[in-house]
Write a protein that holds these residues in place. Structure first.
Motif, PDB file in Angstrom:
ATOM      1  N   SER A 200       0.788  -1.235   0.000  1.00  0.00           N
ATOM      2  CA  SER A 200       0.000   0.000   0.000  1.00  0.00           C
ATOM      3  C   SER A 200       0.813   1.276   0.000  1.00  0.00           C
ATOM      4  O   SER A 200       0.230   2.359  -0.042  1.00  0.00           O
ATOM      5  CB  SER A 200      -0.936   0.007   1.223  1.00  0.00           C
ATOM      6  OG  SER A 200      -1.835  -1.067   1.164  1.00  0.00           O
ATOM      7  N   GLY A 201       2.140   1.204   0.105  1.00  0.00           N
ATOM      8  CA  GLY A 201       2.938   2.407  -0.012  1.00  0.00           C
ATOM      9  C   GLY A 201       3.254   3.090   1.308  1.00  0.00           C
ATOM     10  O   GLY A 201       2.932   2.598   2.392  1.00  0.00           O
TER      11      GLY A 201
ATOM     12  N   ASP B 289       2.179   5.996   2.657  1.00  0.00           N
ATOM     13  CA  ASP B 289       1.097   6.572   3.461  1.00  0.00           C
ATOM     14  C   ASP B 289       0.492   5.545   4.408  1.00  0.00           C
ATOM     15  O   ASP B 289       0.137   5.875   5.549  1.00  0.00           O
ATOM     16  CB  ASP B 289       0.017   7.131   2.540  1.00  0.00           C
ATOM     17  CG  ASP B 289       0.463   8.399   1.834  1.00  0.00           C
ATOM     18  OD1 ASP B 289       1.387   9.055   2.346  1.00  0.00           O
ATOM     19  OD2 ASP B 289      -0.093   8.721   0.779  1.00  0.00           O
TER      20      ASP B 289
ATOM     21  N   HIS C 288      11.619   6.578  -0.560  1.00  0.00           N
ATOM     22  CA  HIS C 288      10.525   6.522  -1.544  1.00  0.00           C
ATOM     23  C   HIS C 288      10.748   7.511  -2.683  1.00  0.00           C
ATOM     24  O   HIS C 288      10.526   7.191  -3.853  1.00  0.00           O
ATOM     25  CB  HIS C 288       9.201   6.822  -0.846  1.00  0.00           C
ATOM     26  CG  HIS C 288       8.075   7.139  -1.784  1.00  0.00           C
ATOM     27  ND1 HIS C 288       7.453   6.177  -2.554  1.00  0.00           N
ATOM     28  CD2 HIS C 288       7.459   8.325  -2.071  1.00  0.00           C
ATOM     29  CE1 HIS C 288       6.515   6.745  -3.277  1.00  0.00           C
ATOM     30  NE2 HIS C 288       6.495   8.041  -3.007  1.00  0.00           N
TER      31      HIS C 288
ATOM     32  N   SER D 197      12.192   5.323  -5.992  1.00  0.00           N
ATOM     33  CA  SER D 197      11.039   4.863  -6.763  1.00  0.00           C
ATOM     34  C   SER D 197      11.376   4.816  -8.246  1.00  0.00           C
ATOM     35  O   SER D 197      12.273   5.511  -8.735  1.00  0.00           O
ATOM     36  CB  SER D 197       9.846   5.795  -6.524  1.00  0.00           C
ATOM     37  OG  SER D 197      10.174   7.128  -6.880  1.00  0.00           O
TER      38      SER D 197
ATOM     39  N   ASP E 211      -3.446  10.763  -9.514  1.00  0.00           N
ATOM     40  CA  ASP E 211      -3.597  11.698  -8.408  1.00  0.00           C
ATOM     41  C   ASP E 211      -4.170  13.033  -8.865  1.00  0.00           C
ATOM     42  O   ASP E 211      -4.615  13.834  -8.041  1.00  0.00           O
ATOM     43  CB  ASP E 211      -2.240  11.913  -7.725  1.00  0.00           C
ATOM     44  CG  ASP E 211      -2.355  12.642  -6.402  1.00  0.00           C
ATOM     45  OD1 ASP E 211      -3.470  12.677  -5.846  1.00  0.00           O
ATOM     46  OD2 ASP E 211      -1.336  13.165  -5.917  1.00  0.00           O
TER      47      ASP E 211
ATOM     48  N   SER F  97      -4.528  13.755  -3.458  1.00  0.00           N
ATOM     49  CA  SER F  97      -3.840  13.633  -2.172  1.00  0.00           C
ATOM     50  C   SER F  97      -3.789  14.969  -1.442  1.00  0.00           C
ATOM     51  O   SER F  97      -3.952  15.028  -0.215  1.00  0.00           O
ATOM     52  CB  SER F  97      -2.421  13.097  -2.388  1.00  0.00           C
ATOM     53  OG  SER F  97      -1.682  13.952  -3.245  1.00  0.00           O
TER      54      SER F  97
ATOM     55  N   THR G 108     -10.022   4.092  -1.773  1.00  0.00           N
ATOM     56  CA  THR G 108      -8.755   4.519  -1.195  1.00  0.00           C
ATOM     57  C   THR G 108      -8.924   4.702   0.306  1.00  0.00           C
ATOM     58  O   THR G 108     -10.037   4.896   0.799  1.00  0.00           O
ATOM     59  CB  THR G 108      -8.273   5.833  -1.829  1.00  0.00           C
ATOM     60  OG1 THR G 108      -9.285   6.834  -1.646  1.00  0.00           O
ATOM     61  CG2 THR G 108      -8.022   5.639  -3.318  1.00  0.00           C
TER      62      THR G 108
ATOM     63  N   SER H  70      -4.342   1.523  -3.055  1.00  0.00           N
ATOM     64  CA  SER H  70      -3.550   2.757  -3.152  1.00  0.00           C
ATOM     65  C   SER H  70      -3.472   3.187  -4.614  1.00  0.00           C
ATOM     66  O   SER H  70      -2.689   2.647  -5.397  1.00  0.00           O
ATOM     67  CB  SER H  70      -2.136   2.537  -2.592  1.00  0.00           C
ATOM     68  OG  SER H  70      -2.194   2.179  -1.236  1.00  0.00           O
TER      69      SER H  70
ATOM     70  N   TYR I  91      -2.901   6.449  -5.477  1.00  0.00           N
ATOM     71  CA  TYR I  91      -1.914   7.521  -5.549  1.00  0.00           C
ATOM     72  C   TYR I  91      -1.190   7.599  -4.219  1.00  0.00           C
ATOM     73  O   TYR I  91      -1.598   6.992  -3.225  1.00  0.00           O
ATOM     74  CB  TYR I  91      -2.577   8.866  -5.892  1.00  0.00           C
ATOM     75  CG  TYR I  91      -3.830   9.159  -5.101  1.00  0.00           C
ATOM     76  CD1 TYR I  91      -3.761   9.730  -3.840  1.00  0.00           C
ATOM     77  CD2 TYR I  91      -5.073   8.847  -5.618  1.00  0.00           C
ATOM     78  CE1 TYR I  91      -4.900   9.998  -3.108  1.00  0.00           C
ATOM     79  CE2 TYR I  91      -6.231   9.109  -4.899  1.00  0.00           C
ATOM     80  CZ  TYR I  91      -6.142   9.685  -3.649  1.00  0.00           C
ATOM     81  OH  TYR I  91      -7.271   9.937  -2.925  1.00  0.00           O
ATOM     82  N   GLU I  92      -0.101   8.337  -4.190  1.00  0.00           N
ATOM     83  CA  GLU I  92       0.806   8.368  -3.039  1.00  0.00           C
ATOM     84  C   GLU I  92       1.212   9.801  -2.749  1.00  0.00           C
ATOM     85  O   GLU I  92       1.554  10.566  -3.656  1.00  0.00           O
ATOM     86  CB  GLU I  92       2.047   7.530  -3.349  1.00  0.00           C
ATOM     87  CG  GLU I  92       3.012   7.388  -2.199  1.00  0.00           C
ATOM     88  CD  GLU I  92       2.488   6.444  -1.126  1.00  0.00           C
ATOM     89  OE1 GLU I  92       2.331   6.907   0.012  1.00  0.00           O
ATOM     90  OE2 GLU I  92       2.243   5.277  -1.435  1.00  0.00           O
ATOM     91  N   SER I  93       1.172  10.185  -1.460  1.00  0.00           N
ATOM     92  CA  SER I  93       1.624  11.522  -1.067  1.00  0.00           C
ATOM     93  C   SER I  93       3.030  11.503  -0.484  1.00  0.00           C
ATOM     94  O   SER I  93       3.591  12.564  -0.216  1.00  0.00           O
ATOM     95  CB  SER I  93       0.655  12.134  -0.051  1.00  0.00           C
ATOM     96  OG  SER I  93       0.765  11.493   1.202  1.00  0.00           O
TER      97      SER I  93
END
Length: 661
Positions: A80-81, A83, A177, A181, A335, A435, A535, A587, A589-591
């Motif tokens: 899930s990254g 966050d 990250h 990435s 995102d 996000s 999400t 997930s 998108y990722e912040s």
């Protein structure tokens, strides 16, 4: 409220939680509920459905608890990254801090509170008032206030040490990250807003001329943002309707008989889709559309050759006018909140002010249900206002139910309207990424809950009294010191109802379950939905955790009886949220851990507020030694916060720029 009323509330909530958790362990085994409880697997890979009727499917089990307990942070990070890992670190931090707080306060502070009045004769335990367990029961001028001061030092120092290590760990995780990435198109893209209008050139020509002049070696191309016309929206709505109606097609049977639903043959939807091409060829849709230049909006995505060039272009001020040529790193494709890209940049600050005023007005309007809820905890006022309730309230069970259970439940039901409202305000602000919108909503919900659930409840009374209580800044510590111990019982029941019960509702996914039952057994649609992925709701769960943390810190020394209930909540939350992250939430998108500064600032605020309240209590109780030792603790906490801000906040605000320079 007495101990019996508290035990009544605890018994009701424990029964609700146990029933729902047992029901969840059965429902998750049913193949028809795959889209509810295994959404992640359904999205990532097709699941072969099988409906073997066996006894094991209807027997509760704890396998999901063992799976959630054994899961490591590395597995959560892979699934899930960042966050999700940051959120679980909030839960782990709370468990560690309040384990220390519960140990010292239950065994040291609670006996001092209970035996604070030497001449007092105690009743039977179930008939004892909850006030005898608070600091208000300690005699003024007592020498035992050193125990409260010592507990305050231990809690504050342990919280700062644990917060520092969590901050350090999450910062490293965020940097790993950002730098490790895989290359993504968004890493080489800059979002440009506030493009100036020119009569001689289109927005597209202006962007190409500007970046070709100032970034000739690194500029590649750009993509303008276009306004969707009315025809485009109608065609998009028609496609959505076609996909919805297409799911009904298999039920019509493979025959040429007309269907009672659509009044056509079984392939009428397909025929309509094929006819759409001929209709498009006969009808000039392009004639209804505005020209390409008229559809352009003053925003564009600009692509660069290297990631370094994109970062530099995003950070450099492009014009002497700060409202023109505003650049920022582009969000990830999933995102991007596309509808807000067409908002002129000059309107953004006006929108932020308007939404801030709207949130403040909504915050004060919410005083009405909160005041009503607090009236339920004061039976004398309730009986005086509604005389016909005197006979009902004299019954022991009804008395315990009204004072111990109903207030927190009613407040919890009202609170369900807050997150959607704050998400609407955050959307109207003009945030260009999902996000960022969720982070803005998280801050608004947090401020709202702290004000309405904590401050308004402890300063309960009429609305005029709540507004006038802050007329003098010097009176704030005294007012809080008088109010917090008296409202500790309400916060205890609030942890039971809004904490324990909300976790059981979260794990059972009540709304998604009802929708699934309606789709499978009423509409008779056997296919799994394609848009069932959700999400993680950071904007609702993070404020809830931080609110309980605030309540735990402020009540730990004042009314330590709340700490065992709070610890149970955090332990159950650890299992429930891990299970939901592994199986339910996707997930998209990722912040990159942008929620952690909110957690850090709120924790520091909770610690300082706790110390100020303790200082006021020590002053009221005439304990100059304890007051004198509390003042340096406040300065130490503020210095620790400044150290963390100078050391780590830039990494959350400036992103990856310094790593590439």
């Amino acid at each position: 409220m007495d101990v019996a009323a508290l035990l009544t509330s605890a018994g009701i909530n424990i029964a609700i939680c146990v029933v729902l958790l047992l029901l969840y362990s059965i429902l998750r085994k049913q193949p028809s509920n795959v889209s509810v409880y295994f959404t992640r697997r359904l999205v990532s890979e097709p699941i072969k459905r099988s409906d073997p009727v066996c006894l094991e499917r209807f027997v509760p089990s704890a396998s999901w608890i063992l799976r959630a307990w054994r899961t490591t942070d590395e597995e959560i990070l892979a699934v899930s990254g960042v966050d999700a890992v940051v959120f679980m670190r909030i839960v782990v931090f709370s468990i560690r801090v309040f384990t220390i707080a519960a140990t010292i306060c239950i065994f040291l502070v609670l006996p001092v509170n209970y035996f604070g009045q030497e001449e007092m004769r105690h009743k039977k335990f179930h008939a004892e008032s909850m006030d005898v367990f608070t600091i208000g029961n300690v005699k003024a001028g007592s020498k035992w206030f050193w125990a409260h001061c010592l507990a305050l030092y231990v809690i504050s120092c342990s919280a700062c040490v644990l917060l520092y290590f969590e901050y350090k760990s999450i910062t490293k995780l965020r940097l790993a990250h950002l730098t490790g990435s895989r290359p993504s198109p968004s890493h080489f893209t800059v979002l440009v807003r506030g493009i100036p209008w020119s009569q001689d050139h289109s927005y597209s020509d202006s962007v190409e001329k500007f970046f070709s002049t100032y970034y000739p070696a690194s500029y590649v191309s750009h993509q303008m943002v276009y306004r969707a016309s009315t025809v485009d929206k109608l065609m998009k709505d028609a496609e959505k309707m076609y996909r919805m109606l297409k799911t009904v097609e298999p039920q019509c049977g493979e025959s040429s008989m007309p269907c009672s639903l659509c009044e056509g043959t079984t392939h009428s939807f397909k025929m309509l889709n094929n006819e759409a091409e001929s209709v498009k060829s006969k009808t000039s849709v392009d004639g209804l559309q505005p020209t390409q230049r008229e559809k352009e909006r003053p925003a564009a995505f600009v692509f660069f050759r290297t990631r370094y060039a994109a970062v530099v272009a995003a950070q450099v001020l492009q014009s002497s006018n700060p409202m023109l040529w505003v650049t920022q790193l582009a969000p990830e494709p999933l995102d991007v909140y596309w509808s807000n890209l067409s908002i002129p940049y000059k309107q953004v600050w006006l929108r932020k002010i308007a939404t801030l005023l709207g949130a403040i007005i909504f915050m004060f309007v919410f005083l009405v249900p909160v005041t009503f809820v607090q009236g339920l905890t004061q039976l004398d006022q309730l009986s005086h206002t509604f005389p016909f309730l005197k006979g009902i309230l004299k019954q022991k069970f009804m008395n315990q139910l009204v004072t111990g259970y109903l207030p927190s439940v009613i407040l919890m039901l009202f609170m369900y309207a807050v997150p959607p409202t704050m998400m609407l305000f955050s959307t109207l602000e003009g945030n260009v990424s999902r996000s960022e919108r969720k982070r803005s909503a998280c801050i608004k919900v947090l401020y709202f809950t702290i004000w309405n659930v904590f401050f308004v409840n402890i300063l309960s009374g009429s609305v005029i009294r709540q507004l006038s209580v802050f007329s003098s800044v010097r009176d704030i510590p005294t007012q809080l010191a008088k109010a917090v111990p008296t409202q500790a019982t309400f916060f205890t029941t609030y942890v039971l109802s809004s904490g324990w019960a909300s976790l059981s509702i979260e794990v059972i996914q009540l709304f998604a379950l009802l929708c699934n039952v309606f789709r499978k057994f009423i509409l008779r649609i056997k296919e799994e939905p394609s848009n069932c992925a959700l999400t993680f709701p950071h904007h609702t769960e993070i404020p809830r955790l931080l609110l309980f943390g605030l309540i735990g810190f402020t009540c730990s020394v004042m009314a330590p009886l709340i700490l065992p209930f709070l610890l149970v909540y955090f332990f159950v939350a650890f299992l429930v949220y891990r299970n939901q992250i592994l199986h339910v939430y996707v997930s998209k998108y990722e912040s990159g851990g942008q929620f952690w500064p909110i957690v850090h600032n709120t924790t520091i605020f909770s610690l300082v507020l706790t110390q100020i309240i303790a200082l006021g209590v020590f002053g009221i109780k005439r304990s100059p030694v304890a007051s004198g030792f509390t003042i340096p603790l406040i300065f130490f906490t503020l210095l620790f916060n400044e150290y963390c801000r100078q050391r780590g906040f830039r990494q959350f605000l400036r992103g990856v720029l310094y790593r590439f320079l």
